[in-house]
Design an enzyme around this catalytic site. Structure first.
Site, PDB file in Angstrom:
ATOM      1  N   ASP A 155      33.477 -11.593  46.372  1.00  0.00           N
ATOM      2  CA  ASP A 155      32.195 -10.913  46.208  1.00  0.00           C
ATOM      3  C   ASP A 155      31.088 -11.948  46.263  1.00  0.00           C
ATOM      4  O   ASP A 155      31.323 -13.148  46.090  1.00  0.00           O
ATOM      5  CB  ASP A 155      32.150 -10.162  44.877  1.00  0.00           C
ATOM      6  CG  ASP A 155      31.048  -9.105  44.840  1.00  0.00           C
ATOM      7  OD1 ASP A 155      30.477  -8.813  45.899  1.00  0.00           O
ATOM      8  OD2 ASP A 155      30.767  -8.576  43.755  1.00  0.00           O
ATOM      9  N   ASP A 213      33.280 -10.143  41.088  1.00  0.00           N
ATOM     10  CA  ASP A 213      31.884  -9.876  40.756  1.00  0.00           C
ATOM     11  C   ASP A 213      31.446 -10.719  39.563  1.00  0.00           C
ATOM     12  O   ASP A 213      30.349 -11.298  39.556  1.00  0.00           O
ATOM     13  CB  ASP A 213      31.697  -8.392  40.463  1.00  0.00           C
ATOM     14  CG  ASP A 213      30.291  -8.063  40.004  1.00  0.00           C
ATOM     15  OD1 ASP A 213      29.382  -8.078  40.848  1.00  0.00           O
ATOM     16  OD2 ASP A 213      30.097  -7.802  38.800  1.00  0.00           O
ATOM     17  N   HIS A 221       3.155   6.730  37.684  1.00  0.00           N
ATOM     18  CA  HIS A 221       2.573   7.573  36.640  1.00  0.00           C
ATOM     19  C   HIS A 221       1.293   8.254  37.123  1.00  0.00           C
ATOM     20  O   HIS A 221       0.648   7.820  38.097  1.00  0.00           O
ATOM     21  CB  HIS A 221       2.269   6.731  35.400  1.00  0.00           C
ATOM     22  CG  HIS A 221       1.264   5.644  35.661  1.00  0.00           C
ATOM     23  ND1 HIS A 221      -0.099   5.860  35.729  1.00  0.00           N
ATOM     24  CD2 HIS A 221       1.439   4.315  35.887  1.00  0.00           C
ATOM     25  CE1 HIS A 221      -0.727   4.730  35.968  1.00  0.00           C
ATOM     26  NE2 HIS A 221       0.182   3.773  36.085  1.00  0.00           N
ATOM     27  N   GLU A 236       4.431  -2.622  33.731  1.00  0.00           N
ATOM     28  CA  GLU A 236       3.503  -3.186  34.705  1.00  0.00           C
ATOM     29  C   GLU A 236       3.256  -4.663  34.406  1.00  0.00           C
ATOM     30  O   GLU A 236       3.552  -5.166  33.317  1.00  0.00           O
ATOM     31  CB  GLU A 236       2.181  -2.399  34.673  1.00  0.00           C
ATOM     32  CG  GLU A 236       1.121  -2.843  35.668  1.00  0.00           C
ATOM     33  CD  GLU A 236       1.580  -2.794  37.120  1.00  0.00           C
ATOM     34  OE1 GLU A 236       2.373  -3.690  37.508  1.00  0.00           O
ATOM     35  OE2 GLU A 236       1.126  -1.895  37.861  1.00  0.00           O
TER      36      GLU A 236
END
Length: 418
Positions: A12, A133, A222, A298
């Protein structure tokens, strides 16, 4: 004639950013006992998922060959490669053409390690490739610390069941060169029917018949706040405004649209109030709970919070110019750079893709996180953030497939608001 050794290689690779800091992992397993015979992992710097996956394949094949170093092509080890990269498996099996210039030399290098007649390939779901992984993630974690992966610190083999591998390759009774028969027996042994699925097949945004159902992020910005129409910087370091009356109406119309479409199965939101209120409106219509993901907040715009672009230019002109020129430049007063935001958004993306594999998730967040997810999916440069328009309550969508690739399906759709 002595029967050649048989090995299973699981490999992987991953990239935190695609391209971004990347690493690979590979493990060689004795199919008769499930014993781990060799491990390999390495941090390879900035690369794409696919490059890292090919590097993992190469390392796994080399590790298998090293276990029988004196074997000839006729008596060499038979290797069955299991990977969750559909791209690598199909290309190395010869079913898909190799078009990307970065992949061609890597595929050629992998093909030179062992004769093609001795290697077979199988795609497996990511959850069945946990050992490799985890090795890849350990390598990336080590790279983040400025180091390389060390076997002594690995935990990749812990809690990894091997019962599905124990009889992976059947005994070879025919000539070693009988590649077709050997490949057929390997596929028959490893492709036993899985238990019947109990989940409902996905439709709409969730369809991806070639690679199975992807994790699909339906990205909802939003609704408006009082700051939105004035185009003021409004990040995670300001006043955390609520939705305005217009914003609440936008959230309700979005809820109506998602209820009519009927494909959303989960809802995740930024922790900021305007997103939680938007998500709550949709959740109430769909009867779903809202999960909070901190990494989806944000950007912190520092001293620019609440100011217009013009006001920032007037007060902090030099800092604004630096911010526009470099993703590593942060807003005045301890704000976040776009590079910092990209790292946390990518980490959140990886967590959510793993958590909601095969499901359609409504992700309620902000301008920068949405643009960042789109940019990373496209492999676009940082400056592309300034070349996307995202309206309040707009919808975008990105699908994340089991082979690590992503597909942008929608950007800035506002048809539900009209």
């Amino acid at each position: 004639m002595t029967q050649p050794r048989q090995f299973v290689v699981e490999a992987d690779g991953g990239s935190r950013g695609n391209p971004g800091p990347a690493g690979y992992g590979a493990v060689v397993i004795d199919p008769a006992t499930g014993e781990t015979l060799a491990e390999a992992a390495e941090y390879i710097g900035v690369a794409t998922n696919n490059v890292a996956e090919y590097k993992g394949l190469i390392a796994g094949l080399r590790a298998a060959k090293a276990l029988v170093p004196d074997a000839s092509a006729e008596g060499g080890p038979r290797v069955h490669v299991r990977m969750d990269s559909k791209l690598v498996v199909e290309q190395m099996s010869g079913r898909w053409k190799i078009k990307h210039p970065d992949m061609k030399p890597l595929a050629a290098e992998a093909a030179r390690i062992l004769p093609a007649s001795l290697v077979t390939y199988e795609w497996i779901p990511r959850e069945k490739n946990k050992h490799a992984d985890r090795l890849a993630n350990e390598a990336m974690d080590a790279g983040k610390r400025g180091k390389q992966w060390e076997p002594s610190s690995s935990t990749a083999d812990l809690d990894t069941p091997r019962s599905s591998v124990a009889d992976a390759l059947p005994p070879v009774s025919g000539p070693p060169g009988d590649a077709a028969a050997g490949a057929a027996r390997a596929r028959a042994a490893l492709n036993r029917p899985a238990p019947a699925a109990t989940t409902t097949p996905q439709v709409g945004w969730g369809v991806a018949p070639d690679l199975g159902a992807p994790a699909t992020f339906v990205l909802l910005r939003h609704g408006e706040t009082a700051l939105t129409p004035e185009k003021r910087f409004s990040g995670s370091g300001g006043t955390d405004p609520e939705l305005s009356a217009v914003g609440r109406g936008q959230a309700e119309r979005a809820a109506d649209a998602f209820a009519a479409r009927g494909t959303v199965q989960e809802i995740v939101s930024s922790p900021l109030r305007r997103c939680r209120e938007t998500a709550a409106a949709v959740a109430a219509r769909l009867g779903l709970e809202v999960g909070i993901e901190e990494g989806l907040r944000e950007t912190d715009f520092g001293d620019w919070e609440g100011l217009t672009f013009g006001e920032v230019k007037e007060r902090y002109g030099a800092d604004l110019d630096a911010w526009l020129a470099s993703a590593k430049a942060a807003p005045t007063g301890g704000g976040e750079s776009f590079a910092q935001v990209a790292r946390r958004v990518a980490a959140s993306r990886d967590r959510l893709v793993t958590r909601y594999a095969g499901r359609t998730v409504l992700v309620v967040t902000h301008v920068t996180p949405i643009k960042t997810l789109v940019r990373l999916a496209l492999g676009a440069p940082q400056e592309s953030l300034f070349r996307m328009e995202l309206s309040a309550a707009s919808v975008s969508a990105v699908a994340y497939y089991t082979d690590g690739n992503a597909s942008v399906r929608l950007l800035n759709d506002t048809s539900h608001l009209r």
